[in-house]
Design a protein around this motif. Structure first.
Motif, mmCIF file in Angstrom:
data_model
loop_
_atom_site.group_PDB
_atom_site.id
_atom_site.type_symbol
_atom_site.label_atom_id
_atom_site.label_comp_id
_atom_site.label_asym_id
_atom_site.label_seq_id
_atom_site.Cartn_x
_atom_site.Cartn_y
_atom_site.Cartn_z
ATOM 1 N N LEU A 1 25.713 83.543 -0.885
ATOM 2 C CA LEU A 1 27.008 83.512 -0.201
ATOM 3 C C LEU A 1 27.853 84.722 -0.580
ATOM 4 C CD1 LEU A 1 29.038 82.056 1.640
ATOM 5 C CD2 LEU A 1 29.891 80.879 -0.402
ATOM 6 N N SER A 2 27.844 85.072 -1.850
ATOM 7 C CA SER A 2 28.573 86.254 -2.315
ATOM 8 C C SER A 2 28.061 87.510 -1.614
ATOM 9 C CB SER A 2 28.414 86.397 -3.833
ATOM 10 O OG SER A 2 28.863 87.654 -4.288
ATOM 11 N N GLU A 3 26.734 87.609 -1.436
ATOM 12 C CA GLU A 3 26.154 88.799 -0.817
ATOM 13 C C GLU A 3 26.458 88.852 0.683
ATOM 14 O OE1 GLU A 3 24.641 92.437 -1.505
ATOM 15 O OE2 GLU A 3 25.170 90.861 -2.939
ATOM 16 N N ALA A 4 26.452 87.694 1.323
ATOM 17 C CA ALA A 4 26.833 87.646 2.734
ATOM 18 C C ALA A 4 28.284 88.065 2.914
ATOM 19 C CB ALA A 4 26.612 86.235 3.287
ATOM 20 N N SER A 5 29.135 87.706 1.961
ATOM 21 C CA SER A 5 30.544 88.098 1.987
ATOM 22 C C SER A 5 30.689 89.592 1.746
ATOM 23 C CB SER A 5 31.320 87.320 0.915
ATOM 24 O OG SER A 5 31.241 85.929 1.131
ATOM 25 N N PHE B 1 42.824 87.128 0.125
ATOM 26 C CA PHE B 1 43.491 88.226 0.820
ATOM 27 C C PHE B 1 44.105 89.204 -0.169
ATOM 28 C CE2 PHE B 1 47.771 89.690 2.064
ATOM 29 C CZ PHE B 1 47.427 90.614 3.041
ATOM 30 N N GLU B 2 44.749 88.682 -1.204
ATOM 31 C CA GLU B 2 45.439 89.547 -2.161
ATOM 32 C C GLU B 2 44.462 90.425 -2.935
ATOM 33 O OE1 GLU B 2 48.850 91.212 -3.784
ATOM 34 O OE2 GLU B 2 48.507 89.951 -2.024
ATOM 35 N N VAL B 3 43.326 89.868 -3.344
ATOM 36 C CA VAL B 3 42.325 90.671 -4.050
ATOM 37 C C VAL B 3 41.813 91.792 -3.147
ATOM 38 C CG1 VAL B 3 40.033 90.674 -5.109
ATOM 39 C CG2 VAL B 3 41.599 88.785 -5.571
ATOM 40 N N ILE B 4 41.480 91.445 -1.913
ATOM 41 C CA ILE B 4 40.949 92.437 -0.972
ATOM 42 C C ILE B 4 42.002 93.499 -0.672
ATOM 43 C CG2 ILE B 4 39.993 92.784 1.347
ATOM 44 C CD1 ILE B 4 38.951 89.865 1.182
ATOM 45 N N ARG B 5 43.237 93.073 -0.467
ATOM 46 C CA ARG B 5 44.322 94.008 -0.157
ATOM 47 C C ARG B 5 44.572 94.973 -1.305
ATOM 48 N NH1 ARG B 5 49.349 95.059 -1.240
ATOM 49 N NH2 ARG B 5 49.455 93.351 -2.752
ATOM 50 N N LYS B 6 44.594 94.463 -2.534
ATOM 51 C CA LYS B 6 44.873 95.309 -3.700
ATOM 52 C C LYS B 6 43.815 96.379 -3.911
ATOM 53 C CE LYS B 6 47.862 92.403 -6.541
ATOM 54 N NZ LYS B 6 48.002 91.680 -7.841
ATOM 55 N N LYS B 7 42.609 96.110 -3.453
ATOM 56 C CA LYS B 7 41.543 97.111 -3.577
ATOM 57 C C LYS B 7 41.645 98.183 -2.494
ATOM 58 C CE LYS B 7 39.452 95.338 -7.151
ATOM 59 N NZ LYS B 7 39.528 95.997 -8.464
ATOM 60 N N GLY B 8 42.582 98.019 -1.562
ATOM 61 C CA GLY B 8 42.818 99.047 -0.557
ATOM 62 C C GLY B 8 42.082 98.861 0.749
ATOM 63 N N HIS B 9 41.537 97.656 0.992
ATOM 64 C CA HIS B 9 40.807 97.414 2.236
ATOM 65 C C HIS B 9 41.786 97.394 3.410
ATOM 66 C CE1 HIS B 9 37.831 95.948 5.030
ATOM 67 N NE2 HIS B 9 36.924 95.854 4.082
ATOM 68 N N ARG B 10 41.447 98.094 4.495
ATOM 69 C CA ARG B 10 42.339 98.198 5.656
ATOM 70 C C ARG B 10 42.442 96.894 6.438
ATOM 71 N NH1 ARG B 10 40.416 102.469 9.622
ATOM 72 N NH2 ARG B 10 38.350 101.767 8.962
ATOM 73 N N PHE B 11 41.438 96.039 6.322
ATOM 74 C CA PHE B 11 41.407 94.817 7.137
ATOM 75 C C PHE B 11 41.339 93.584 6.234
ATOM 76 C CE2 PHE B 11 39.097 98.242 9.395
ATOM 77 C CZ PHE B 11 39.995 98.440 10.445
ATOM 78 N N ALA B 12 42.212 93.527 5.257
ATOM 79 C CA ALA B 12 42.148 92.475 4.240
ATOM 80 C C ALA B 12 42.272 91.075 4.837
ATOM 81 C CB ALA B 12 43.235 92.699 3.190
ATOM 82 N N ALA B 13 43.228 90.871 5.724
ATOM 83 C CA ALA B 13 43.432 89.536 6.293
ATOM 84 C C ALA B 13 42.225 89.105 7.127
ATOM 85 C CB ALA B 13 44.701 89.517 7.139
ATOM 86 N N GLN B 14 41.724 90.013 7.952
ATOM 87 C CA GLN B 14 40.573 89.691 8.802
ATOM 88 C C GLN B 14 39.341 89.369 7.965
ATOM 89 O OE1 GLN B 14 38.001 92.686 10.618
ATOM 90 N NE2 GLN B 14 38.816 92.042 12.608
ATOM 91 N N ARG B 15 39.103 90.164 6.927
ATOM 92 C CA ARG B 15 37.923 89.937 6.081
ATOM 93 C C ARG B 15 38.043 88.627 5.298
ATOM 94 N NH1 ARG B 15 36.778 93.415 9.265
ATOM 95 N NH2 ARG B 15 35.692 95.340 8.779
ATOM 96 N N ALA B 16 39.232 88.327 4.799
ATOM 97 C CA ALA B 16 39.435 87.064 4.080
ATOM 98 C C ALA B 16 39.169 85.883 5.011
ATOM 99 C CB ALA B 16 40.851 87.003 3.523
ATOM 100 N N GLU B 17 39.645 85.978 6.239
ATOM 101 C CA GLU B 17 39.427 84.912 7.223
ATOM 102 C C GLU B 17 37.935 84.732 7.492
ATOM 103 O OE1 GLU B 17 40.350 83.970 11.956
ATOM 104 O OE2 GLU B 17 41.008 85.857 11.046
ATOM 105 N N ARG B 18 37.206 85.826 7.661
ATOM 106 C CA ARG B 18 35.776 85.734 7.964
ATOM 107 C C ARG B 18 34.987 85.158 6.799
ATOM 108 N NH1 ARG B 18 34.483 91.286 11.472
ATOM 109 N NH2 ARG B 18 35.775 90.673 13.264
ATOM 110 N N ILE B 19 35.373 85.526 5.588
ATOM 111 C CA ILE B 19 34.673 85.000 4.410
ATOM 112 C C ILE B 19 34.900 83.494 4.275
ATOM 113 C CG2 ILE B 19 34.685 85.021 1.874
ATOM 114 C CD1 ILE B 19 35.174 88.121 2.162
ATOM 115 N N ILE B 20 36.105 83.035 4.543
ATOM 116 C CA ILE B 20 36.379 81.598 4.477
ATOM 117 C C ILE B 20 35.567 80.846 5.537
ATOM 118 C CG2 ILE B 20 38.181 79.871 4.919
ATOM 119 C CD1 ILE B 20 40.083 81.743 3.313
ATOM 120 N N LYS B 21 35.441 81.403 6.748
ATOM 121 C CA LYS B 21 34.603 80.798 7.784
ATOM 122 C C LYS B 21 33.138 80.747 7.345
ATOM 123 C CE LYS B 21 37.256 82.109 11.938
ATOM 124 N NZ LYS B 21 37.395 80.791 12.564
#
Length: 222
Positions: free
Chosen positions: A53-57, A91-111
């Protein structure tokens, strides 16, 4: 002689031990649903564990981003974080690392969490191309590249990851015609070109991808 032979053979001399190490790490995911990644000396980060699951994310995180950023986020979130973090924390972890699409990626990982059993079932298949079709159909946010990336990273040897580094390499070598966009047809054309190189050099698609990525970036990542 294929145009890429000399460069790939030179890359093999320089980093074969790291490529073999990475392939072993990938195979552990397929066989055990757990591995320990060590990207030193290419990334200054301590070894860490990942499951399927981590690798798919991770493969969701690297789309339109970079492997290094995905690695840093994957390490920080950790196996349990990908399973349990609420949207806000992820979202906060992804955003702090500088990802441009933090909200979208967090949503997809939760799905993606609802598909963990499906992903584990996919890992037990033998045919990467058939497994890829199932992933593209079933996993939100996965196209051919993301599905191929995930499969390679969990131990499949028979699919190619056509990202900007690989496609540019093929274009530069005259192995495929330059294209502005990678459609399914173009993807499969590039994959066929890579299959010919693999057969000529006695490498798997997984190994070849790592060597070409090294040629283009100076790193053996994933």
């Amino acid at each position: 002689m294929i145009p890429a032979r000399e460069e790939i053979e030179q890359a093999k001399k320089e980093v074969e031990k790291y490529v073999k190490q990475r392939i072993k790490e990938f195979k552990n995911l397929k066989e055990k649903n757990l591995t320990t990644f060590d990207f030193r000396p290419f990334v200054d980060i301590q070894p860490y564990q990942a499951d399927i699951l981590s690798e798919a994310s991770f493969c969701i995180l690297t789309a339109n981003s970079s492997a290094v950023m995905g690695i840093k986020i994957q390490k920080e979130v950790g196996i349990e974080g990908f399973k349990k973090y609420p949207f806000e924390k992820l979202f906060e972890v992804i955003r702090k690392k500088g990802h441009r699409f933090a909200a979208q990626r967090a949503e997809r990982i939760i799905k993606l969490r609802d598909k963990e059993d499906f992903l584990i079932e996919i890992s037990r298949e033998d045919d990467g191309k058939k497994a890829r079709e199932k992933l593209v159909k079933e996993i939100y946010g996965y196209g051919y590249k993301e599905a191929s990336h995930f499969l390679r990273n969990i131990g499949f040897d028979d699919v190619a990851i056509i990202d900007r580094h690989i496609s540019r390499f093929l274009f530069e070598k005259g192995l495929v015609k330059p294209r502005k966009t990678i459609t399914k047809k173009v993807y499969l054309e590039c994959e066929e070109a890579l299959e010919k190189i693999s057969a000529d050099l006695g490498l798997t698609q997984a190994e070849l991808d790592l060597y070409i990525f090294y040629i283009k970036t100076g790193k053996v990542l994933k």
